[in-house]
Design an enzyme around this catalytic site. Structure first.
Site, PDB file in Angstrom:
ATOM      1  N   LYS A  19      -0.536 -16.050   0.661  1.00  0.00           N
ATOM      2  CA  LYS A  19       0.642 -16.593   0.757  1.00  0.00           C
ATOM      3  C   LYS A  19       1.265 -16.635   2.281  1.00  0.00           C
ATOM      4  O   LYS A  19       1.625 -17.494   2.737  1.00  0.00           O
ATOM      5  CB  LYS A  19       1.621 -15.823  -0.099  1.00  0.00           C
ATOM      6  CG  LYS A  19       1.470 -16.013  -1.669  1.00  0.00           C
ATOM      7  CD  LYS A  19       2.715 -15.309  -2.368  1.00  0.00           C
ATOM      8  CE  LYS A  19       2.909 -13.725  -1.945  1.00  0.00           C
ATOM      9  NZ  LYS A  19       2.027 -13.005  -2.696  1.00  0.00           N
ATOM     10  N   ARG A  94      10.295 -12.974  -7.352  1.00  0.00           N
ATOM     11  CA  ARG A  94       9.339 -12.167  -8.090  1.00  0.00           C
ATOM     12  C   ARG A  94       9.485 -11.789  -9.507  1.00  0.00           C
ATOM     13  O   ARG A  94       8.733 -11.332 -10.138  1.00  0.00           O
ATOM     14  CB  ARG A  94       8.893 -11.001  -7.156  1.00  0.00           C
ATOM     15  CG  ARG A  94       7.622 -10.811  -6.666  1.00  0.00           C
ATOM     16  CD  ARG A  94       7.427  -9.462  -6.146  1.00  0.00           C
ATOM     17  NE  ARG A  94       6.405  -9.268  -5.636  1.00  0.00           N
ATOM     18  CZ  ARG A  94       6.164  -9.618  -3.859  1.00  0.00           C
ATOM     19  NH1 ARG A  94       6.878 -10.257  -3.431  1.00  0.00           N
ATOM     20  NH2 ARG A  94       4.849  -9.340  -3.472  1.00  0.00           N
ATOM     21  N   ARG A 128      -8.037  -5.893   4.741  1.00  0.00           N
ATOM     22  CA  ARG A 128      -6.952  -6.461   5.151  1.00  0.00           C
ATOM     23  C   ARG A 128      -6.131  -5.712   6.262  1.00  0.00           C
ATOM     24  O   ARG A 128      -5.889  -4.625   6.021  1.00  0.00           O
ATOM     25  CB  ARG A 128      -5.643  -6.766   4.144  1.00  0.00           C
ATOM     26  CG  ARG A 128      -4.524  -7.669   4.774  1.00  0.00           C
ATOM     27  CD  ARG A 128      -3.964  -8.175   3.795  1.00  0.00           C
ATOM     28  NE  ARG A 128      -3.027  -7.651   3.017  1.00  0.00           N
ATOM     29  CZ  ARG A 128      -2.047  -7.930   2.202  1.00  0.00           C
ATOM     30  NH1 ARG A 128      -1.887  -9.220   1.932  1.00  0.00           N
ATOM     31  NH2 ARG A 128      -1.367  -7.166   1.528  1.00  0.00           N
ATOM     32  N   ARG A 161      -2.112  -1.270   5.747  1.00  0.00           N
ATOM     33  CA  ARG A 161      -0.876  -1.246   4.945  1.00  0.00           C
ATOM     34  C   ARG A 161      -0.939  -0.044   3.901  1.00  0.00           C
ATOM     35  O   ARG A 161      -1.926   0.004   3.208  1.00  0.00           O
ATOM     36  CB  ARG A 161      -0.073  -2.428   4.026  1.00  0.00           C
ATOM     37  CG  ARG A 161       0.615  -3.384   5.072  1.00  0.00           C
ATOM     38  CD  ARG A 161       1.057  -4.536   4.649  1.00  0.00           C
ATOM     39  NE  ARG A 161       1.328  -4.630   3.286  1.00  0.00           N
ATOM     40  CZ  ARG A 161       1.569  -5.812   2.520  1.00  0.00           C
ATOM     41  NH1 ARG A 161       1.477  -6.953   3.161  1.00  0.00           N
ATOM     42  NH2 ARG A 161       1.795  -5.771   1.246  1.00  0.00           N
ATOM     43  N   ARG A 172      -0.064  -3.060  -8.185  1.00  0.00           N
ATOM     44  CA  ARG A 172       0.981  -4.282  -7.671  1.00  0.00           C
ATOM     45  C   ARG A 172       0.328  -5.651  -8.655  1.00  0.00           C
ATOM     46  O   ARG A 172       0.982  -6.327  -8.899  1.00  0.00           O
ATOM     47  CB  ARG A 172       0.481  -4.543  -6.282  1.00  0.00           C
ATOM     48  CG  ARG A 172       1.282  -3.587  -5.235  1.00  0.00           C
ATOM     49  CD  ARG A 172       0.811  -3.477  -3.875  1.00  0.00           C
ATOM     50  NE  ARG A 172       0.865  -4.907  -3.154  1.00  0.00           N
ATOM     51  CZ  ARG A 172      -0.093  -5.137  -2.220  1.00  0.00           C
ATOM     52  NH1 ARG A 172      -0.747  -4.172  -1.793  1.00  0.00           N
ATOM     53  NH2 ARG A 172       0.210  -6.171  -1.563  1.00  0.00           N
TER      54      ARG A 172
HETATM   55  P1  ATP Z   1       0.978 -10.642   0.047  1.00  0.00           P
HETATM   56  O1  ATP Z   1       2.061 -10.525   1.128  1.00  0.00           O
HETATM   57  O2  ATP Z   1      -0.464 -10.566   0.720  1.00  0.00           O
HETATM   58  O3  ATP Z   1       1.002 -11.820  -0.916  1.00  0.00           O
HETATM   59  P2  ATP Z   1       2.229  -8.706  -1.554  1.00  0.00           P
HETATM   60  O4  ATP Z   1       3.055 -10.007  -2.209  1.00  0.00           O
HETATM   61  O5  ATP Z   1       1.909  -7.884  -2.641  1.00  0.00           O
HETATM   62  O6  ATP Z   1       1.207  -9.390  -0.743  1.00  0.00           O
HETATM   63  P3  ATP Z   1       4.846  -8.585  -0.018  1.00  0.00           P
HETATM   64  O7  ATP Z   1       5.122  -9.776  -0.431  1.00  0.00           O
HETATM   65  O8  ATP Z   1       4.463  -8.481   1.355  1.00  0.00           O
HETATM   66  O9  ATP Z   1       3.485  -8.154  -0.729  1.00  0.00           O
HETATM   67  O10 ATP Z   1       5.705  -7.432  -0.506  1.00  0.00           O
HETATM   68  C1  ATP Z   1       5.413  -6.020  -0.439  1.00  0.00           C
HETATM   69  C2  ATP Z   1       6.058  -5.216  -1.317  1.00  0.00           C
HETATM   70  O11 ATP Z   1       7.363  -5.484  -1.098  1.00  0.00           O
HETATM   71  C3  ATP Z   1       6.035  -5.455  -2.681  1.00  0.00           C
HETATM   72  O12 ATP Z   1       4.927  -4.976  -3.300  1.00  0.00           O
HETATM   73  C4  ATP Z   1       7.363  -4.948  -3.308  1.00  0.00           C
HETATM   74  O13 ATP Z   1       7.375  -3.577  -3.378  1.00  0.00           O
HETATM   75  C5  ATP Z   1       8.348  -5.244  -2.200  1.00  0.00           C
HETATM   76  N1  ATP Z   1       8.937  -6.663  -2.565  1.00  0.00           N
HETATM   77  C6  ATP Z   1       8.593  -7.724  -1.892  1.00  0.00           C
HETATM   78  N2  ATP Z   1       9.349  -8.748  -2.400  1.00  0.00           N
HETATM   79  C7  ATP Z   1       9.890  -8.532  -3.246  1.00  0.00           C
HETATM   80  C8  ATP Z   1      10.908  -9.076  -4.256  1.00  0.00           C
HETATM   81  N3  ATP Z   1      11.057 -10.348  -4.203  1.00  0.00           N
HETATM   82  N4  ATP Z   1      11.248  -8.369  -5.388  1.00  0.00           N
HETATM   83  C9  ATP Z   1      10.747  -7.138  -5.562  1.00  0.00           C
HETATM   84  N5  ATP Z   1      10.078  -6.337  -4.673  1.00  0.00           N
HETATM   85  C10 ATP Z   1       9.685  -7.139  -3.672  1.00  0.00           C
HETATM   86 MG    MG Z   2       3.598 -11.493   1.827  1.00  0.00          MG
END
Ligand code: ATP
Ligand code: MG
Length: 224
Positions: A19, A94, A128, A161, A172
């Site tokens: 993403k 999410r 990563r 991370r 996750r």
């Molecule tokens: P990537 O960025 O590779 O897609 P990811 O989607 O797991 O990885 P991030 O989007 O960077 O990670 O989010 C990291 C953490 O932040 C999540 O695991 C969660 O704990 C929290 N987080 C981020 N966005 C949300 C959301 N919309 N609702 C709830 N928690 C969130």
């Molecule tokens: Mg991300």
């Protein structure tokens, strides 16, 4: 390419599906404002803000932060943008509840879903490296930094991370399945979901680029 209409887009996909990488390409090519919930949360943790301190343990354990907390942050950010801005949300919504909060304020017109097999993702996340201040990500296997361990743009050190550890990755992915997959259904039923399947970002990207080009130019014609 200059956009002639407002685009409200969301990018979805399991953790590590690319993403961040795809978002930066989209924002570069199409000039949308990129809003990443993960980057915002990590910036708060880094700066040791009250929010960051509260959310850190949640995030380190691979759990989602509460819906109302993240929804408030993102909706405030969207409000602060210039009226008529085009944006791309990454990492939000999410959960279905988050999608509903977003819907109350804005209607999303494009949802890009990155469909990458879980096996590929597990391998990827553990190799990563992230530049925390900018959110730029590198992968030692297929997208390495020019100098190992350092960011291409700033020269600052990269880190792995805490939430990229194997057990946390499993948690996750589970959270993604139970809480985020229903959001795909939510957008599919609204007719705005477009899914791209593959194991490599560089192979998926041309399809996304072509799709967006077509979508945006079609809309421009409609407006003309
Ligand atoms: P990537 O960025 O590779 O897609 P990811 O989607 O797991 O990885 P991030 O989007 O960077 O990670 O989010 C990291 C953490 O932040 C999540 O695991 C969660 O704990 C929290 N987080 C981020 N966005 C949300 C959301 N919309 N609702 C709830 N928690 C969130
Ligand atoms: Mg991300």
């Amino acid at each position: 390419m200059v956009l002639h209409r407002i685009v409200r887009a969301v990018i979805m996909g399991p953790p590590g599906s690319g993403k961040g990488t795809v978002s930066s390409r989209i924002t570069k090519c199409f000039g949308l404002t990129h809003i990443s919930s993960g980057d915002i949360l990590r910036a708060n943790i880094n700066a040791k803000t009250e929010l960051g301190l509260l959310m850190k343990s949640c995030i380190d354990q691979g759990q989602l932060v509460p819906d109302d907390v993240i929804a408030r942050i993102i909706l405030k950010d969207l409000k602060s943008l210039e009226q008529g801005s085009s944006w791309l949300l990454d990492g939000f919504p999410r959960t279905v509840s988050q999608a509903e909060s977003l819907d109350d304020a804005h209607s999303v017109d494009t949802v890009i879903n990155l469909n990458v097999p879980f096996q590929t993702i597990k391998q990827r996340l553990t190799s990563r490296w992230t530049h925390l201040p900018s959110g730029r990500v590198y992968n030692v296997d297929f997208n390495p930094p020019k100098v190992p361990g350092f960011d291409d743009v700033t020269g600052e050190p990269l880190v792995q991370r805490d939430d990229d550890k194997p057990e946390t990755v499993t948690r996750r992915l589970k959270a993604y399945e139970t809480q985020t997959e229903p959001v795909l259904e939510y957008y599919r039923s609204k007719g705005v979901l477009e899914t791209f399947t593959g194991t490599e970002t560089n192979k998926i990207w041309p399809h996304i680029e072509a799709f967006l080009q077509k979508k945006f130019s079609m809309c421009n014609q409609n407006l003309a």
